[in-house]
Write a protein that holds these residues in place. Structure first.
Motif, PDB file in Angstrom:
ATOM      1  N   ILE A  37      20.761  19.382  20.992  1.00 31.71           N
ATOM      2  CA  ILE A  37      21.942  20.250  20.898  1.00 31.71           C
ATOM      3  C   ILE A  37      22.425  20.338  19.457  1.00 31.71           C
ATOM      4  O   ILE A  37      22.806  21.413  18.971  1.00 31.71           O
ATOM      5  CB  ILE A  37      23.055  19.730  21.819  1.00 31.71           C
ATOM      6  N   ASP A  38      22.403  19.214  18.755  1.00 36.12           N
ATOM      7  CA  ASP A  38      22.835  19.202  17.356  1.00 36.12           C
ATOM      8  C   ASP A  38      21.967  20.128  16.510  1.00 36.12           C
ATOM      9  O   ASP A  38      22.480  20.898  15.688  1.00 36.12           O
ATOM     10  CB  ASP A  38      22.767  17.773  16.808  1.00 36.12           C
ATOM     11  N   ARG A  39      20.664  20.087  16.721  1.00 33.67           N
ATOM     12  CA  ARG A  39      19.761  20.960  15.954  1.00 33.67           C
ATOM     13  C   ARG A  39      19.937  22.423  16.346  1.00 33.67           C
ATOM     14  O   ARG A  39      19.851  23.309  15.495  1.00 33.67           O
ATOM     15  CB  ARG A  39      18.319  20.502  16.153  1.00 33.67           C
ATOM     16  N   ILE A  40      20.154  22.670  17.618  1.00 41.22           N
ATOM     17  CA  ILE A  40      20.426  24.036  18.065  1.00 41.22           C
ATOM     18  C   ILE A  40      21.691  24.562  17.389  1.00 41.22           C
ATOM     19  O   ILE A  40      21.737  25.691  16.887  1.00 41.22           O
ATOM     20  CB  ILE A  40      20.594  24.084  19.598  1.00 41.22           C
ATOM     21  N   GLY A  41      22.742  23.733  17.372  1.00 39.36           N
ATOM     22  CA  GLY A  41      24.023  24.136  16.797  1.00 39.36           C
ATOM     23  C   GLY A  41      23.955  24.431  15.318  1.00 39.36           C
ATOM     24  O   GLY A  41      24.751  25.232  14.806  1.00 39.36           O
ATOM     25  N   LYS A  42      23.019  23.815  14.637  1.00 36.43           N
ATOM     26  CA  LYS A  42      22.847  24.097  13.207  1.00 36.43           C
ATOM     27  C   LYS A  42      22.292  25.495  12.976  1.00 36.43           C
ATOM     28  O   LYS A  42      22.427  26.059  11.884  1.00 36.43           O
ATOM     29  CB  LYS A  42      21.943  23.043  12.564  1.00 36.43           C
ATOM     30  N   VAL A  43      21.643  26.054  13.999  1.00 34.52           N
ATOM     31  CA  VAL A  43      21.082  27.409  13.895  1.00 34.52           C
ATOM     32  C   VAL A  43      22.055  28.438  14.480  1.00 34.52           C
ATOM     33  O   VAL A  43      22.331  29.463  13.861  1.00 34.52           O
ATOM     34  CB  VAL A  43      19.721  27.488  14.625  1.00 34.52           C
ATOM     35  N   VAL A  44      22.560  28.153  15.681  1.00 33.13           N
ATOM     36  CA  VAL A  44      23.535  29.037  16.334  1.00 33.13           C
ATOM     37  C   VAL A  44      24.672  28.140  16.825  1.00 33.13           C
ATOM     38  O   VAL A  44      24.564  27.506  17.872  1.00 33.13           O
ATOM     39  CB  VAL A  44      22.916  29.814  17.515  1.00 33.13           C
ATOM     40  N   ARG A  45      25.739  28.108  16.055  1.00 36.62           N
ATOM     41  CA  ARG A  45      26.829  27.162  16.327  1.00 36.62           C
ATOM     42  C   ARG A  45      27.432  27.339  17.721  1.00 36.62           C
ATOM     43  O   ARG A  45      27.716  26.360  18.419  1.00 36.62           O
ATOM     44  CB  ARG A  45      27.915  27.321  15.258  1.00 36.62           C
ATOM     45  N   PHE A  46      27.640  28.570  18.125  1.00 35.93           N
ATOM     46  CA  PHE A  46      28.241  28.819  19.433  1.00 35.93           C
ATOM     47  C   PHE A  46      27.366  28.251  20.545  1.00 35.93           C
ATOM     48  O   PHE A  46      27.875  27.685  21.528  1.00 35.93           O
ATOM     49  CB  PHE A  46      28.461  30.309  19.650  1.00 35.93           C
ATOM     50  N   SER A  47      26.063  28.384  20.425  1.00 35.48           N
ATOM     51  CA  SER A  47      25.151  27.852  21.438  1.00 35.48           C
ATOM     52  C   SER A  47      25.266  26.339  21.539  1.00 35.48           C
ATOM     53  O   SER A  47      25.278  25.773  22.637  1.00 35.48           O
ATOM     54  CB  SER A  47      23.704  28.237  21.115  1.00 35.48           C
ATOM     55  N   GLY A  48      25.341  25.681  20.378  1.00 33.48           N
ATOM     56  CA  GLY A  48      25.492  24.239  20.386  1.00 33.48           C
ATOM     57  C   GLY A  48      26.747  23.816  21.124  1.00 33.48           C
ATOM     58  O   GLY A  48      26.733  22.860  21.913  1.00 33.48           O
ATOM     59  N   GLY A  49      27.849  24.527  20.886  1.00 32.25           N
ATOM     60  CA  GLY A  49      29.102  24.198  21.558  1.00 32.25           C
ATOM     61  C   GLY A  49      29.035  24.400  23.053  1.00 32.25           C
ATOM     62  O   GLY A  49      29.515  23.567  23.834  1.00 32.25           O
ATOM     63  N   ALA A  50      28.437  25.506  23.490  1.00 32.62           N
ATOM     64  CA  ALA A  50      28.333  25.791  24.923  1.00 32.62           C
ATOM     65  C   ALA A  50      27.446  24.759  25.617  1.00 32.62           C
ATOM     66  O   ALA A  50      27.777  24.267  26.707  1.00 32.62           O
ATOM     67  CB  ALA A  50      27.778  27.198  25.136  1.00 32.62           C
ATOM     68  N   LEU A  51      26.334  24.416  24.996  1.00 34.51           N
ATOM     69  CA  LEU A  51      25.421  23.442  25.599  1.00 34.51           C
ATOM     70  C   LEU A  51      26.034  22.042  25.619  1.00 34.51           C
ATOM     71  O   LEU A  51      25.816  21.281  26.570  1.00 34.51           O
ATOM     72  CB  LEU A  51      24.094  23.427  24.842  1.00 34.51           C
ATOM     73  N   LEU A  52      26.807  21.720  24.591  1.00 35.76           N
ATOM     74  CA  LEU A  52      27.486  20.421  24.592  1.00 35.76           C
ATOM     75  C   LEU A  52      28.491  20.349  25.738  1.00 35.76           C
ATOM     76  O   LEU A  52      28.626  19.313  26.392  1.00 35.76           O
ATOM     77  CB  LEU A  52      28.182  20.183  23.258  1.00 35.76           C
ATOM     78  N   GLY A  53      29.199  21.453  25.989  1.00 34.66           N
ATOM     79  CA  GLY A  53      30.117  21.485  27.114  1.00 34.66           C
ATOM     80  C   GLY A  53      29.403  21.261  28.433  1.00 34.66           C
ATOM     81  O   GLY A  53      29.877  20.507  29.290  1.00 34.66           O
ATOM     82  N   ALA A  54      28.249  21.916  28.601  1.00 42.49           N
ATOM     83  CA  ALA A  54      27.465  21.742  29.819  1.00 42.49           C
ATOM     84  C   ALA A  54      27.020  20.293  29.966  1.00 42.49           C
ATOM     85  O   ALA A  54      27.114  19.694  31.044  1.00 42.49           O
ATOM     86  CB  ALA A  54      26.254  22.674  29.790  1.00 42.49           C
ATOM     87  N   TYR A  55      26.534  19.737  28.878  1.00 41.77           N
ATOM     88  CA  TYR A  55      26.058  18.348  28.883  1.00 41.77           C
ATOM     89  C   TYR A  55      27.184  17.385  29.245  1.00 41.77           C
ATOM     90  O   TYR A  55      27.028  16.502  30.086  1.00 41.77           O
ATOM     91  CB  TYR A  55      25.487  18.017  27.499  1.00 41.77           C
ATOM     92  N   GLY A  56      28.338  17.571  28.633  1.00 46.14           N
ATOM     93  CA  GLY A  56      29.464  16.679  28.875  1.00 46.14           C
ATOM     94  C   GLY A  56      29.972  16.743  30.302  1.00 46.14           C
ATOM     95  O   GLY A  56      30.403  15.732  30.862  1.00 46.14           O
TER      96      GLY A  56
END
Length: 291
Positions: A168-187
């Protein structure tokens, strides 16, 4: 209609609309360009990225359908939605990882598919007196080193050494919004789904009482599980959003970005007014553990 029932209805509608966008993404990756709201979307991904991302996003999308079908459940059946939701979240994390990272990541995952297939019939099952060996060749170790040298070394048996938060961290470095959405799902889903999948006492205890405010009745339990469905739908909606946002951004299609963002805002409105953020905060502690 209860507030939870209203939230479930809205979240299901959003996810059904996300499914249309997911079908659009799969079409672009597998069939070719399309026009979406006046804008052409033409696949910019490498072929091996398409292969890996299509497989994982298709699987996650199919499981979304299963969750939608079970979204009207209350009581014990809700428990079975947690493992499926975990699969959806991990599937979209991996699909997004494939499209946002160098093609070599996808290529290793595709090679690992063949290795894992071979490994399935060349492994030791169990431990001690309760163990047996499966083998399709006379010397599995030599065969693995010869056929699959990339995976033969110690600690090299997986397609990636990264855990979900690191991806997720690496994804967020490319598309920040995606990282945030996926982190929410994970949490929202990862830690408790692990407990339920592994059959722990805490997993059952959480499921039975975490959303029950002391009302130890059948009706109270059913209401509590209805609230859990809201959380599950919110989690998988976040996961789908993470993939769609990355796909739209990478393809520089503002109309698709806007469509996805509009759906995410509807999910956020449910979260905001349902208090899911507060409910999940305590259960999300320690969620960085992978298993």
């Amino acid at each position: 209609m209860s507030e939870n029932a209203k939230s479930i209805k809205e979240l299901c509608q959003v996810i059904e609309e996300q499914q249309e966008l997911l079908r659009l993404a799969l079409w672009v990756m597998s069939q070719g360009p399309i026009i979406f709201r006046g804008h052409e979307i033409k696949c910019v991904l490498e072929w091996d990225q398409v292969r890996a991302a299509s497989a994982t996003s298709l699987g996650a999308s199919q499981s979304l359908n299963t969750i939608l079908k079970g979204s009207n459940a209350v009581g014990i059946p809700v428990r079975d939605l947690y493992p499926i939701a975990r699969g959806v979240v991990e599937g979209f994390i991996n699909a997004t990882f494939f499209i946002t990272q160098p093609v070599e990541v996808s290529q290793r995952a595709l090679k690992h598919k063949d290795y894992a297939s071979w490994k399935h019939t060349n492994r030791v099952i169990g431990v001690g007196d309760f163990a047996f060996t499966l083998s399709s060749c006379t010397d599995p170790k030599e065969t693995a080193a010869r056929l699959f040298p990339e995976f033969a070394g110690k600690g090299q048996g997986g397609w990636s050494t990264l855990d979900a938060p690191s991806k997720i961290d690496r994804i967020g470095k490319v598309v920040r919004f995606s990282g945030g959405a996926l982190l929410g799902a994970y949490g929202l889903i990862y830690a408790i789904s692990s407990e339920i999948i592994h059959g722990s006492v805490f997993g059952m205890s959480y499921f039975m009482s975490a959303h029950n405010s002391g009302e130890m009745t059948v009706e109270g339990f059913q209401t509590g599980t209805e609230s859990q469905v809201v959380t599950i739908l919110t989690a998988v909606g976040h996961a789908a959003s993470g993939f769609l946002a990355a796909f739209a951004k990478l393809h520089d299609c503002q109309s698709l970005i806007d469509a996805e963002r509009s759906l995410f805002e509807r999910i956020y409105n449910v979260v905001q007014y349902d208090g899911i953020q507060e409910k999940s905060s305590s259960s999300a502690s320690g969620e960085g553990d992978e298993d």
